[in-house]
Structure formats: structure tokens, C-alpha cells
Scaffold this motif. Structure first.
Motif, PDB file in Angstrom:
ATOM      1  N   SER A 112     -31.491  -2.513  -8.859  1.00  0.00           N
ATOM      2  CA  SER A 112     -31.083  -2.036  -7.532  1.00  0.00           C
ATOM      3  C   SER A 112     -31.359  -3.091  -6.463  1.00  0.00           C
ATOM      4  O   SER A 112     -30.626  -3.174  -5.477  1.00  0.00           O
ATOM      5  N   ILE A 113     -32.411  -3.889  -6.641  1.00  0.00           N
ATOM      6  CA  ILE A 113     -32.667  -4.997  -5.716  1.00  0.00           C
ATOM      7  C   ILE A 113     -31.519  -5.994  -5.780  1.00  0.00           C
ATOM      8  O   ILE A 113     -31.017  -6.465  -4.752  1.00  0.00           O
ATOM      9  N   ASP A 116     -28.404  -4.444  -4.236  1.00  0.00           N
ATOM     10  CA  ASP A 116     -28.507  -4.439  -2.779  1.00  0.00           C
ATOM     11  C   ASP A 116     -28.179  -5.808  -2.192  1.00  0.00           C
ATOM     12  O   ASP A 116     -27.624  -5.911  -1.097  1.00  0.00           O
ATOM     13  N   CYS A 119     -23.820  -6.520  -3.071  1.00  0.00           N
ATOM     14  CA  CYS A 119     -22.688  -5.639  -2.770  1.00  0.00           C
ATOM     15  C   CYS A 119     -22.806  -5.018  -1.390  1.00  0.00           C
ATOM     16  O   CYS A 119     -23.897  -4.893  -0.825  1.00  0.00           O
ATOM     17  N   LYS A 121     -22.742  -2.387   1.785  1.00  0.00           N
ATOM     18  CA  LYS A 121     -23.443  -1.122   1.999  1.00  0.00           C
ATOM     19  C   LYS A 121     -22.530   0.080   1.779  1.00  0.00           C
ATOM     20  O   LYS A 121     -23.001   1.184   1.489  1.00  0.00           O
ATOM     21  N   ALA A 142     -29.629   2.988  -8.389  1.00  0.00           N
ATOM     22  CA  ALA A 142     -28.484   2.580  -7.573  1.00  0.00           C
ATOM     23  C   ALA A 142     -28.077   3.680  -6.607  1.00  0.00           C
ATOM     24  O   ALA A 142     -27.748   3.422  -5.436  1.00  0.00           O
ATOM     25  N   ILE A 145     -30.195   3.872  -3.368  1.00  0.00           N
ATOM     26  CA  ILE A 145     -30.069   2.887  -2.286  1.00  0.00           C
ATOM     27  C   ILE A 145     -28.643   2.783  -1.742  1.00  0.00           C
ATOM     28  O   ILE A 145     -28.409   2.080  -0.758  1.00  0.00           O
ATOM     29  N   ARG A 146     -27.700   3.454  -2.372  1.00  0.00           N
ATOM     30  CA  ARG A 146     -26.323   3.486  -1.893  1.00  0.00           C
ATOM     31  C   ARG A 146     -25.823   4.921  -1.929  1.00  0.00           C
ATOM     32  O   ARG A 146     -26.278   5.727  -2.735  1.00  0.00           O
TER      33      ARG A 146
END
Length: 312
Positions: A112-113, A116, A119, A121, A142, A145-146
């Protein structure tokens, strides 16, 4: 000595908390506060044993992992093993932890880091290739955070989909989860694709696929004879971000990229480079993220787990 089971580990922290724990581990590694020797690979036919040590000021850990792709035929986990956490001063063993869960959680955070970083937002359509433990946790992290509204997924085993979908719906009940008939369909339908397999060969055929607007993360391949993403992904990329410097020599995705000169060595960077401000992500538009795993991430999470138990 305390043992942390899988059931205990998954309930200790939220995905966002684990991401911050792993980011702290990346920072400590970049500052030289974590020492990570080269991990040992021991191959036995299709199986691989990994020994992964990491040393910090207060603790050190050793993770013993077995990866056996044929376990799916026996309805057993592909990854099994144990992590041992020790006191750095005395060497005293302090705790054991379920290694596959530590691996899944820290790799979910690392993935996920990377996602981030590479890609936009606004992405809402996630593709997952491989629906094992890694595929599940990559999806959960994922989606943390999105604002993911749709997941398109594919696996060689159709039986894994029902369990995967049920677990995703438990965490994100409004998320639409769709089974695809091929990994190529996953790529077509998604804005960002995460490959979470133990395949030695590319998991989809890039020919006749529109790739320019898509972003790719690979977290499954971990050996020199493994390349999870097709050549074209690296040919089209301006840069490649690695979670660990060792990936340059350990995994086929990176070894083949360097050998074939698909990406300049100067355009291959690590998360530690970012932490040290040695590169700017804004210099590139099309970036691929490759995670091969590093024991520093295990140590960061194991420390946090033990300290939360110790000081509760």
C-alpha cells in the motif's frame, strides 16, 4: 516467552497503524538503525526455505519461512513458518509469532505504501491477481488508503474466490468484488493491478492490452528465476521502486530488467532512497513498484507487537 498466534496478530493494529509502523521501520533502516544481513534461500524442488534476520538496538528477530506452491493441492497454506524475537542485549528469546501473518501484514503495508506512491488519489478500480493470503491483505490495505469501489480478481483456483470475497465483504461491505475469467480481464478492468502469486512466469499476457493509464505492483515473486510481471510493463515504465536494495540481485523481475536494460539503473530506487530524500517521485509519471520483502519490516512490526503486549 509469549507466542502471538495469527488470530491475535490480525486484531492488534489497524491497517493504517501497520502502515505507519512499517514506514518507521523503513526510516530506521535508512538511518542505519536496523542491520539486515542477506537472507538465505534454501531450495528443495518446488519448495523454498527462507531465513531472514534483522538486528536493531533493542531487539533482533529471525524469521523462518517455508514456501511450497504445491501445498494448495493438499488444502494447506503455501507459506508457513515462525518468527523469533530476541532481546538485543542479552539474546534472550522474548516471543514467537506466526510468520505467515507477520509477512502478510507487513507486505500488505509495503504494497500500500508503494501503491500510494505510484497511483493517483482518485483510483477506485483495483485488480488482484492471486487470491491467497497475500491477495487478501493487499486488497484490505489498498482499500484502506484509497476509496476502492470495485475489485476485479483472478486466481488459478476458483475455490479461493468465495472465501476471499466473504473476507473482503466483512471489512468493506459496500465494495463490489468481481471474479474475472482471466488475468488479462483483470488488467483491462482495473486502474491499478497488484500481482500476489508465486508464479515463475509473467501472470498475464501484455499483448493487445492497453497499459498506458495503469499502474502495477508486484509482491509475489521473490527468487532469481521468478518474473511476475511481463517484460512490457518494465519497458513502458520510466522508473522502478523497490522495497529493498537486495531485490536488484534476488528477484527475476529486477535482474531481467537490468540485464535487458528496460530501465536505467539510475531510475531504479528504493523506499530507503525516498526516506533519505535521495530521489523525487515527482520526476516520473509511469512507475512500477516491486516488493521482494525485507526483514527490517518484520522487525518493525514484531517490535510493535511485543511492545504493545508488554506495556498494555
Amino acid at each position: 516467552m509469549h507466542h502471538f498466534s495469527s488470530e491475535v496478530l490480525v486484531d492488534l493494529f489497524t491497517p493504517l497503524e501497520i502502515i505507519e509502523i512499517v514506514k518507521n521501520g523503513i526510516k530506521k533502516y535508512a538511518e542505519g538503525k536496523y542491520k539486515v544481513p542477506e537472507r538465505m534461500h534454501l531450495s528443495r524442488g518446488e519448495s523454498t526455505n527462507l531465513i531472514m534476520p534483522a538486528f536493531g538496538d533493542n531487539y533482533y528477530c529471525t524469521k523462518l519461512i517455508s514456501v511450497d506452491p504445491n501445498n494448495t493441492k493438499h488444502d494447506l497454506p503455501v507459506i508457513s513458518g515462525l518468527l523469533v524475537l530476541n532481546d538485543s542485549t542479552t539474546g534472550e528469546p522474548l516471543a514467537t509469532m506466526d510468520a505467515p501473518t507477520i509477512t502478510a501484514l507487513r507486505t500488505g503495508a509495503v504494497g500500500s505504501i508503494g501503491l500510494d506512491l505510484i497511483c493517483e488519489k482518485e483510483v477506485t478500480r483495483l485488480g488482484i491477481i492471486g487470491l491467497g493470503v497475500q491477495g487478501l491483505w493487499q486488497s484490505i490495505f489498498a482499500s484502506s488508503i484509497r476509496n476502492i469501489t470495485n475489485i476485479f480478481c483472478y486466481s488459478r483456483s476458483t475455490t479461493s474466490f468465495k472465501s476471499y470475497r466473504q473476507k473482503i465483504k466483512t471489512s468493506f461491505p459496500n465494495l463490489e468484488v468481481t471474479w474475472c475469467n482471466s488475468s488479462e480481464e483483470v488488467v483491462n478492468e482495473s486502474e491499478i493491478v497488484i500481482a500476489c502469486t508465486t508464479s515463475k512466469n509473467p501472470v498475464f499476457d501484455a499483448n493487445a492490452l492497453e497499459l498506458s493509464s495503469k499502474r502495477f505492483v508486484s509482491v509475489g515473486s521473490f527468487a532469481k528465476d521468478m518474473q511476475e510481471l511481463p517484460d512490457q510493463i518494465y519497458l513502458d515504465a520510466e522508473a522502478l521502486i523497490l522495497d529493498a536494495e537486495a531485490a536488484r540481485n534476488e528477484v527475476g523481475d529486477v535482474i531481467n530488467t537490468l540485464k535487458s536494460k528496460w530501465i536505467s539503473p539510475n531510475d531504479i530506487h528504493t523506499l530507503a532512497d525516498l526516506a533519505n530524500n535521495k530521489m523525487a517521485i515527482s520526476n516520473y509519471k509511469n512507475i512500477v513498484f516491486k516488493s521482494v520483502g525485507m526483514a527490517a519490516f518484520d522487525l518493525a512490526l514484531a517490535e510493535a507487537v511485543y511492545n504493545k503486549h508488554r506495556f498494555k
